[in-house]
Design a protein around this motif. Sequence first.
Motif, short mmCIF file in Angstrom:
data_model
loop_
_atom_site.label_atom_id
_atom_site.label_comp_id
_atom_site.label_asym_id
_atom_site.label_seq_id
_atom_site.Cartn_x
_atom_site.Cartn_y
_atom_site.Cartn_z
N THR A 1 0.85 -1.08 0.05
CA THR A 1 -0.08 -0.05 0.04
C THR A 1 0.78 1.13 0.05
O THR A 1 1.91 1.18 0.25
CB THR A 1 -0.77 -0.03 1.14
N LEU B 1 7.67 5.04 -6.29
CA LEU B 1 8.38 5.26 -4.97
C LEU B 1 7.55 5.79 -3.76
O LEU B 1 7.74 5.95 -2.62
CB LEU B 1 9.15 6.77 -5.62
N ASP B 2 6.07 5.70 -3.93
CA ASP B 2 5.58 5.84 -2.67
C ASP B 2 5.14 4.90 -1.98
O ASP B 2 4.92 4.89 -0.94
CB ASP B 2 3.88 6.50 -3.25
N VAL B 3 5.62 3.66 -2.20
CA VAL B 3 5.52 2.29 -1.63
C VAL B 3 6.73 2.56 -0.86
O VAL B 3 7.97 2.77 -1.38
CB VAL B 3 5.46 1.42 -2.43
N PRO B 4 6.70 2.30 0.45
CA PRO B 4 8.07 2.36 1.40
C PRO B 4 9.12 1.49 0.80
O PRO B 4 9.07 0.30 0.60
CB PRO B 4 7.44 1.61 2.70
N THR B 5 10.32 2.02 0.91
CA THR B 5 11.69 1.51 0.18
C THR B 5 11.67 0.01 0.86
O THR B 5 12.02 -0.97 0.19
CB THR B 5 12.57 2.30 0.59
N PHE B 6 11.35 -0.28 1.88
CA PHE B 6 11.91 -1.33 2.58
C PHE B 6 10.93 -2.49 2.20
O PHE B 6 11.37 -3.58 2.22
CB PHE B 6 11.89 -1.58 4.37
N LEU B 7 9.74 -1.92 1.81
CA LEU B 7 8.58 -2.88 1.43
C LEU B 7 9.09 -3.52 -0.03
O LEU B 7 9.19 -4.67 -0.49
CB LEU B 7 7.28 -2.37 1.03
N ARG B 8 9.50 -2.52 -0.88
CA ARG B 8 9.96 -2.67 -2.44
C ARG B 8 11.10 -3.70 -2.12
O ARG B 8 11.45 -4.37 -3.16
CB ARG B 8 10.17 -1.51 -2.95
N LYS B 9 12.08 -3.53 -1.27
CA LYS B 9 13.57 -4.13 -1.19
C LYS B 9 13.16 -5.34 -0.54
O LYS B 9 14.19 -6.12 -0.08
CB LYS B 9 14.59 -3.19 -0.76
N VAL C 1 12.80 -5.75 2.78
CA VAL C 1 13.47 -6.00 3.92
C VAL C 1 12.66 -6.25 5.18
O VAL C 1 11.66 -5.47 5.28
CB VAL C 1 14.37 -4.78 4.25
#
Lengths: 403, 486
Positions: free
Chosen positions: B456, B473-481, B483
């Motif tokens: 989300t 980029l609006d999706v948190p970085t840690f979610l996309r990566k 982590v």
Amino acid sequence: MASSNLMVGLEIGTSKICVVVGEGKPDGTLKILGVGQAPSRGVRKGEIVDFETAMKCVHEAVVDAEEKSDIMIRSVYLAITGGHIQSFNNRGCVLLPEDRDEIDEQDVEDVRVNAREVSIPSQNAFLHSIIQSYHIDGQDGVLSPVGMLGQKLEADFHIIHGMRSRIQNSIRCVKELPLDVEDVVFAPFAAAQVVLTQHQKNLGALVIDVGGGTTDYILYNDGAVRQSGVLAVGGDHITNDISMGLRIPMTRAEKLKIEEGSTVLGNCLPGETVLLKDDSGFAGKEIERETLNTIIHMRLRESFELLKKRLEDEPFLNYLGEGIFITGGCSQLNGIDNLAEEVFEIPARVCHAQTMSGLTSAFENPQFSAAIGLIKYAQAVQADRPARGGIRGLVGKLLGRMR
Amino acid sequence: MIQLSRNYSLPERKEDDLAIKIVGVGGAGANALDRIVLDGMEHAEMIALNTDVQSLAGSVATCKLQIGRGVTRGLGTGGDPELGFNAAQESAEEICETLRGARMVFICAGLGGGTGSGAAPRIAELAREHGSLVLAFATLPFVFEGKRRCRQAIEALQELQRVADAVICFENDRMGDIVLPKAGIHQAFAVADTTISQSVRAIINVVRRPGLIRIGFDELLAALRSQNSRCLFGYGESDSDNRAHEALALALRNPLMDRGKMLSDAQAVLVQIAGGPGMTLTEVEIVMQELNRHVEDHTQILFGTSVDNKMGNRLSVTLISSLSADGAVQAAPQMIPRLKPKPTAVEIPPATASFSGPIEIEAPTPPNVVEFANPQPPPAVEPVEEEFFAAEEKNLPMAEIAPPPSAPAAVRKEKKPLVRREPQPAAQPEPVKTAPPKKEKYVQARQEVMQFEPITRGRFEKSEPTIVEGQDLDVPTFLRKNVRMK
């Protein structure tokens, strides 16, 4: 305008709206008379999404500034940012008529117009065309060509443009109050005016303004703007990440970011926690510091990496004599300079507006860099005005285009 | 010549020739075995042993063996260890046939019932007689299962400790501690199975993995040396930035560890740190430093580390140790030599009579045990190793008994060479073989990482997305990566 040497800068930011009232002294220095601000609502990623609410907030900020500086504000310089703003470098060229070989002001103006004769998307409007250098008959690096002899005048410009409708929205938001908009300025360009000295611009520097909704950047080399742009990711995104990662409300996340946040990893004791105190309606919670920092670190690192990738399209990043200057609200995050240094492999430092007098508390806060920069920009423009009639015309023309 | 010397320098050749068999005895043993199979285990052969045909039919193990056909007629033992023992005794020959050739035998059993308590010690004994190293994983019943069951369990445990090289004992009550009070009873029992599965895998990995600093049987035995003891075991794995610290913390959080407090009393602790190629010296240092806080100065630390490409960016810490039961430290070594001859002399005749080959292997077993009790581990190991090689050379072709899925009662014998050269007709339940679970295991590990709420964009849900290089980029970085956050 109440007085020709009184200037007001207005920045409609994502997290706050800020109005700076300044006075230009005859000796060229600036004095800040007052700073008004109001929390911003209805703005996302540097662009207005809720017109009515944003207008109210601007009004609050202006009233605040009027009270603090004891001045009636009639007109403002407006800072603009947003993901829609783009930039490129282009060269314009004019040939002087056979019977004349001395370059005059009209030629300089013509070459500027000529440089703009490039196709930008039809819904876009020019914001700035900033001179980099002139070339006369193949002679490079001419700074002021007026009065010089030659047949062919060329000029390199850094051209910044953005979507007309969105720029107009911001202008309208101010005009409805009603206030006049003297000029619109790309926010990092304004910030760079006060963050960097002329010397630093000559040596080469990159200014990164990490704001609430956007990260703006502008790169100077040899005293001229070489690259600029906006990445629509800012402090709001960090707050949002924290809120989602730790499952806490946005307001708590924002507070946590400001009070406890850091971009440094591996600096915490194993298992070190931050206690979120319970407020009315919010149960207390323990948060592992390392987790918090990891979230912040990952977001900022990614933003910097994206910036680096963009800047690497051109070679200027390798010739920064002065390094990186980070400003804007988010630059107050602990360790952000080290992170930038790590990503860009160039020395970086956090900085705020320089060379000002008056309210030190105002210009020493990196949050106000862009708004104070507007005043400096205004001063420069006004100083030029009597000497160069062209600018006035240009500003008029620019606004004419936008309207 | 040059080629020859090159061949000698190949370090990883050795790991494959380690024949390991995992035996699940009784219902609880079968459950644990199923868990191991489902979690994926490609290095060992799984054997389910039970008196109850129905339970046996439901197992997913590759090899199934019904014991005590005459004694129980395909039914369970009804909680009578005597019956369980008799069943094992009756099928001793088949058991020996099945276990032959294994250098290491893991016996998983739930103590307290009939088959587990009665048959497991006997099976352990048979396995040892054939020169295998026997590690038993036993679960003790919950207290609420009744005093009688508990007593039976304790007796069986003592018996197991006497005959097996090492016993790792899981108290179900303790397992309950790590399950939420609200969790279903299924979950409480499943925790024990999962823990057993984890320990078996960890121990196999410890001895199999090609190590930079290798851990062998000798160290393993040294760590588990003290007989009549409680085994401490912990395993943790992490792939975060702070993975060294987290993996150790997880290992210490294991129910058998009591958060590392138990470690302070241990004589020897075996530590293995395994990680992908990215494992750093600093991480190893962090683990060892933190571990040192938990152990006394005089404790012997048996340290091993290995790099396994399969680990990816995960890092695992395995802790194995044993703790002498109070007061039993002195008694244990003296008791064993006296007790050990008894079973070999009295109870074995039926088994020895039926076997021609393993007689010379049997002989060195009893002195071997005495040496284990001796606090000098290195001399104790050599005979064991030799013995394994001997057993392996002799018993190359081994028998595997698999009942046809339709009629489990009719047990069929099949000769199958250890080296699978000739293709076997698909009589065995091939579909549940161990090859696919290997993949499954790693996929599982990944999925764990992916366990987030649906992606989300939070407060940017309704705003214009910022797409750069195909990423929102609006999706948190840690979610996309991907982590993992706690």
